[in-house]
Structures are given as C-alpha cells and as structure tokens.
Design a protein around this motif. Structure first.
Motif: not given
Length: 131
Positions: A34-35, A99-101, A26-30, A105-106
């Motif tokens: 994120d771009g 990104s803080p998100h 999920v962290a990799m997808i986000v 997640l990481t």
C-alpha cells in the motif's frame, strides 16, 4: 458425542490458526504494498462537471486527483480538506490514513486467529478435565 466435539474443536484449532496466520501474512504484504501515505491539506476546486483536490507534495510539486462521488459527499461544500496523499505518486489520495482493505484483512485475521486460539485452549481444558 464427545468424539464429535473433539473433532470439531481440533478442526477449528488447525483451520483457525493456519488460515489466520495466512491471512495475517497477506495483510502484512498488502500493508507494505500500500505504501506510505502522508497527511496534506488540499484545495477543493470545481472543474467542468466534477470536483478535484489539489495539494503540494514534499518536493513542492502540485498534485491533483479527482474526487469520487463518495469522497465528494464526505468533503461536502468545503473549500479545503485534510487528505492523505501517497508518497511518490502524483495523483493518488484518500480521506483515511489506512487502507480499508488492510483494515479488513487485519480484522479478519485477528478473528480467525482468535477462533483458533480459543479452540486450542478449549481442547487443552477438555483434555485435562476428562483425564
């Protein structure tokens, strides 16, 4: 009592490794969603009742984004600020590169995977010390 410890360690192993791997995916997808964010130098200006930052993108276009109260407090009274602008978007900026998100997640995935790995190692050690 040792059966209870074995069950708890086994549970931490499977849940830790499984959930940790899922969180890492999920962290990799986000991260990918994120771009790309590029560093730019922006001018800070007062507009009506709020402040905005304006910068030039790599194509020479002028971009503008309003400052949130938190960002305004971090920039302070400065006339210029180093920000990160989203490539391909004209009105998105932030003050940090990552990104803080994604960072949250990481770190969460790393912690849960570490718990699973530690429980796995502990189960192997207990397996050989009891035998």
């Amino acid at each position: 009592m040792s059966n209870v410890v074995d069950v708890v360690i086994e549970l931490f192993t499977w849940v830790g490794l499984g959930v940790g791997l899922l969180l890492a995916i999920v962290a990799m997808i986000v991260y990918v969603a994120d771009g790309t964010w590029v560093p730019v130098r922006a001018v800070v200006e007062d507009v009506d009742d709020h402040r905005v930052v304006r910068w030039f993108d790599e194509h020479g276009g002028v971009n503008e984004a309003p400052l949130s109260p938190h960002e305004d407090a971090r920039i302070g009274d400065a006339d210029m600020a180093d920000i990160f602008a989203r490539r391909g978007s004209r009105h998105r900026m932030r003050l940090t590169r990552s990104s803080p998100h994604v960072r949250f997640l990481t770190l969460l995935a790393t912690g849960v995977l570490s718990l699973g790995a530690l429980a796995f190692v502990l189960s192997i050690v207990l397996l050989f010390t009891r035998g």
